[in-house]
Enzyme design. Sequence first.
Site, PDB file in Angstrom:
ATOM      1  N   GLY A   1       2.720   2.887  -5.058  1.00 38.43           N
ATOM      2  CA  GLY A   1       2.524   3.647  -6.303  1.00 38.43           C
ATOM      3  C   GLY A   1       1.734   2.915  -7.374  1.00 38.43           C
ATOM      4  O   GLY A   1       1.704   3.339  -8.533  1.00 38.43           O
ATOM      5  N   LYS A   2       1.037   1.837  -7.008  1.00 35.01           N
ATOM      6  CA  LYS A   2       0.309   1.028  -7.992  1.00 35.01           C
ATOM      7  C   LYS A   2      -0.769   1.830  -8.729  1.00 35.01           C
ATOM      8  O   LYS A   2      -0.826   1.820  -9.950  1.00 35.01           O
ATOM      9  CB  LYS A   2      -0.360  -0.175  -7.292  1.00 35.01           C
ATOM     10  CG  LYS A   2       0.592  -1.083  -6.553  1.00 35.01           C
ATOM     11  CD  LYS A   2      -0.136  -2.225  -5.883  1.00 35.01           C
ATOM     12  CE  LYS A   2      -1.164  -1.805  -4.846  1.00 35.01           C
ATOM     13  NZ  LYS A   2      -0.584  -1.104  -3.668  1.00 35.01           N
ATOM     14  N   SER A   3      -1.623   2.516  -7.954  1.00 32.57           N
ATOM     15  CA  SER A   3      -2.737   3.243  -8.576  1.00 32.57           C
ATOM     16  C   SER A   3      -2.215   4.401  -9.420  1.00 32.57           C
ATOM     17  O   SER A   3      -2.696   4.633 -10.538  1.00 32.57           O
ATOM     18  CB  SER A   3      -3.687   3.799  -7.506  1.00 32.57           C
ATOM     19  OG  SER A   3      -4.223   2.737  -6.780  1.00 32.57           O
TER      20      SER A   3
ATOM     21  N   SER B   1      -2.141  -7.689  -3.978  1.00 34.69           N
ATOM     22  CA  SER B   1      -1.921  -9.093  -4.402  1.00 34.69           C
ATOM     23  C   SER B   1      -0.640  -9.655  -3.792  1.00 34.69           C
ATOM     24  O   SER B   1       0.330  -9.912  -4.502  1.00 34.69           O
ATOM     25  CB  SER B   1      -1.913  -9.208  -5.928  1.00 34.69           C
ATOM     26  OG  SER B   1      -1.247  -8.160  -6.574  1.00 34.69           O
TER      27      SER B   1
ATOM     28  N   SER C   1       0.857  -1.176   0.000  1.00 34.78           N
ATOM     29  CA  SER C   1       0.000   0.000   0.000  1.00 34.78           C
ATOM     30  C   SER C   1       0.901   1.236   0.000  1.00 34.78           C
ATOM     31  O   SER C   1       1.851   1.321   0.777  1.00 34.78           O
ATOM     32  CB  SER C   1      -0.882  -0.006   1.261  1.00 34.78           C
ATOM     33  OG  SER C   1      -1.658   1.164   1.302  1.00 34.78           O
ATOM     34  N   GLY C   2       0.634   2.146  -0.910  1.00 38.71           N
ATOM     35  CA  GLY C   2       1.433   3.375  -0.990  1.00 38.71           C
ATOM     36  C   GLY C   2       2.678   3.253  -1.851  1.00 38.71           C
ATOM     37  O   GLY C   2       3.450   4.200  -1.985  1.00 38.71           O
TER      38      GLY C   2
HETATM   39  N1  LIG Z   1      -5.295  -4.634   6.087  1.00 41.57           N
HETATM   40  C1  LIG Z   1      -5.032  -4.043   4.909  1.00 41.57           C
HETATM   41  N2  LIG Z   1      -3.930  -4.395   4.191  1.00 41.57           N
HETATM   42  C2  LIG Z   1      -3.685  -3.786   3.016  1.00 41.57           C
HETATM   43  N3  LIG Z   1      -4.477  -2.820   2.452  1.00 41.57           N
HETATM   44  C3  LIG Z   1      -5.581  -2.443   3.139  1.00 41.57           C
HETATM   45  C4  LIG Z   1      -5.902  -3.024   4.389  1.00 41.57           C
HETATM   46  N4  LIG Z   1      -7.056  -2.456   4.838  1.00 41.57           N
HETATM   47  C5  LIG Z   1      -7.437  -1.566   3.927  1.00 41.57           C
HETATM   48  N5  LIG Z   1      -6.563  -1.538   2.894  1.00 41.57           N
HETATM   49  C6  LIG Z   1      -6.755  -0.734   1.670  1.00 41.57           C
HETATM   50  O1  LIG Z   1      -7.188  -1.653   0.678  1.00 41.57           O
HETATM   51  C7  LIG Z   1      -6.326  -1.639  -0.433  1.00 41.57           C
HETATM   52  C8  LIG Z   1      -5.804  -3.037  -0.760  1.00 41.57           C
HETATM   53  O2  LIG Z   1      -6.788  -3.793  -1.383  1.00 41.57           O
HETATM   54  P1  LIG Z   1      -6.399  -4.932  -2.381  1.00 41.57           P
HETATM   55  O3  LIG Z   1      -7.670  -5.469  -2.921  1.00 41.57           O
HETATM   56  O4  LIG Z   1      -5.415  -4.426  -3.359  1.00 41.57           O
HETATM   57  O5  LIG Z   1      -5.688  -5.990  -1.402  1.00 41.57           O
HETATM   58  S1  LIG Z   1      -5.337  -7.520  -1.697  1.00 41.57           S
HETATM   59  O6  LIG Z   1      -4.801  -7.602  -3.060  1.00 41.57           O
HETATM   60  O7  LIG Z   1      -6.548  -8.314  -1.540  1.00 41.57           O
HETATM   61  O8  LIG Z   1      -4.327  -7.884  -0.682  1.00 41.57           O
HETATM   62  C9  LIG Z   1      -5.157  -0.765  -0.110  1.00 41.57           C
HETATM   63  O9  LIG Z   1      -5.068   0.090  -1.232  1.00 41.57           O
HETATM   64  P2  LIG Z   1      -3.671   0.635  -1.766  1.00 41.57           P
HETATM   65  O10 LIG Z   1      -3.212   1.581  -0.706  1.00 41.57           O
HETATM   66  O11 LIG Z   1      -4.043   1.312  -3.047  1.00 41.57           O
HETATM   67  O12 LIG Z   1      -2.756  -0.528  -1.972  1.00 41.57           O
HETATM   68  C10 LIG Z   1      -5.511  -0.043   1.170  1.00 41.57           C
HETATM   69  O13 LIG Z   1      -5.873   1.274   0.885  1.00 41.57           O
HETATM   70  N1  LIG Z   2       7.661   6.770  -9.342  1.00 43.98           N
HETATM   71  C1  LIG Z   2       6.474   6.812  -8.734  1.00 43.98           C
HETATM   72  N2  LIG Z   2       5.475   6.031  -9.155  1.00 43.98           N
HETATM   73  C2  LIG Z   2       4.261   6.033  -8.515  1.00 43.98           C
HETATM   74  N3  LIG Z   2       3.973   6.819  -7.448  1.00 43.98           N
HETATM   75  C3  LIG Z   2       4.928   7.635  -6.990  1.00 43.98           C
HETATM   76  C4  LIG Z   2       6.219   7.669  -7.596  1.00 43.98           C
HETATM   77  N4  LIG Z   2       6.980   8.556  -6.937  1.00 43.98           N
HETATM   78  C5  LIG Z   2       6.203   9.071  -5.959  1.00 43.98           C
HETATM   79  N5  LIG Z   2       4.959   8.521  -5.988  1.00 43.98           N
HETATM   80  C6  LIG Z   2       3.870   8.883  -5.069  1.00 43.98           C
HETATM   81  O1  LIG Z   2       3.599   7.773  -4.215  1.00 43.98           O
HETATM   82  C7  LIG Z   2       2.216   7.746  -3.867  1.00 43.98           C
HETATM   83  C8  LIG Z   2       1.680   6.389  -4.242  1.00 43.98           C
HETATM   84  O2  LIG Z   2       0.312   6.307  -3.902  1.00 43.98           O
HETATM   85  P1  LIG Z   2      -0.669   5.284  -4.611  1.00 43.98           P
HETATM   86  O3  LIG Z   2      -0.498   5.343  -6.089  1.00 43.98           O
HETATM   87  O4  LIG Z   2      -2.032   5.540  -4.060  1.00 43.98           O
HETATM   88  O5  LIG Z   2      -0.099   3.880  -4.099  1.00 43.98           O
HETATM   89  P2  LIG Z   2      -0.831   2.472  -4.019  1.00 43.98           P
HETATM   90  O6  LIG Z   2      -1.886   2.446  -5.082  1.00 43.98           O
HETATM   91  O7  LIG Z   2       0.251   1.469  -4.262  1.00 43.98           O
HETATM   92  O8  LIG Z   2      -1.392   2.377  -2.633  1.00 43.98           O
HETATM   93  C9  LIG Z   2       1.544   8.889  -4.630  1.00 43.98           C
HETATM   94  O9  LIG Z   2       1.428   9.998  -3.751  1.00 43.98           O
HETATM   95  C10 LIG Z   2       2.543   9.184  -5.735  1.00 43.98           C
HETATM   96  O10 LIG Z   2       2.500  10.515  -6.187  1.00 43.98           O
END
Ligand SMILES: Nc1ncnc2c1ncn2[C@@H]1O[C@H](COP(=O)(O)OS(=O)(=O)O)[C@@H](OP(=O)(O)O)[C@H]1O
Ligand SMILES: Nc1ncnc2c1ncn2[C@@H]1O[C@H](COP(=O)(O)OP(=O)(O)O)[C@@H](O)[C@H]1O
EC number: 2.7.1.25
Length: 199
Positions: free
Chosen positions: A39-41, A108, A36-37
């Site tokens: 940069g996937k989205s 994932s 999470s965080g």
């Molecule tokens: N416990 C826990 N662990 C990880 N992430 C959490 C959790 N609870 C809520 N979230 C939020 O849900 C997003 C992850 O959902 P996913 O469907 O990608 O997860 S998974 O593939 O089934 O593991 C994930 O989004 P991203 O931050 O975009 O990765 C989180 O915002």
């Molecule tokens: N090279 C990069 N690729 C993707 N995101 C980046 C990168 N460098 C910095 N970021 C920052 O990292 C953060 C990633 O957030 P987000 O895309 O929501 O992550 P995720 O979907 O994995 O939870 C955003 O604030 C984005 O601007």
Amino acid sequence: MEEKLHLVKQCYKTRKGDREARNGHKAGCVWFTGLSGSGKSTLANKVEQELFAKGYMTYVLDGDNIRQGLCKDLSFTEEDRIENIRRISEVAKLMCDSGIVVLAAFVSPFRKDRRLAKELIRENFLEVYVDAPIEVCEQRDVKGLYVKARRGEISDFTGISSPFEVPEFPDVHVQTNKLSVEQSAQLVIDKILPKLQMD
Ligand SMILES: Nc1ncnc2c1ncn2[C@@H]1O[C@H](COP(=O)(O)OS(=O)(=O)O)[C@@H](OP(=O)(O)O)[C@H]1O
Ligand SMILES: Nc1ncnc2c1ncn2[C@@H]1O[C@H](COP(=O)(O)OP(=O)(O)O)[C@@H](O)[C@H]1O
């Protein structure tokens, strides 16, 4: 005793190849995996923007449009994550059959599920490891979830109280703490574009 399902396969008159020919490109699935965080989205959206601007038929699948609908009954236990990725893989496969380039952005965390997704979708599947150290993700804390997870307010949080199995042989390895969003997206685009060309 469990009743056996008698499923007879439909023979569709309009095939994937017909749709690809009309679109002028092959279908495919770019699968973004990472913490999470990481940069996937951001990356999936950037890649979609670039491909869409070039005329490709694209669609982003991510937690926002899946976990609030199709998978809203699922939590973040190991079992539910497996089911989440299984359903998403099936959806991505259908979307590929419809000729679209799918950008799937999900934590994932399990190798086995990513492998199953690849085996199901088969053609033009690209695994992208969106890699940033957990300290960086935690510092970004885009959604404020790491703070909550550290406080113990969120259980089974990936990287803290739930595992993330690092991809061993990703098709693309993007280190988002070292590259800009544009540079990261370019790495992915350079890999997927040749796969989308019609023969
Ligand atoms: N416990 C826990 N662990 C990880 N992430 C959490 C959790 N609870 C809520 N979230 C939020 O849900 C997003 C992850 O959902 P996913 O469907 O990608 O997860 S998974 O593939 O089934 O593991 C994930 O989004 P991203 O931050 O975009 O990765 C989180 O915002
Ligand atoms: N090279 C990069 N690729 C993707 N995101 C980046 C990168 N460098 C910095 N970021 C920052 O990292 C953060 C990633 O957030 P987000 O895309 O929501 O992550 P995720 O979907 O994995 O939870 C955003 O604030 C984005 O601007």
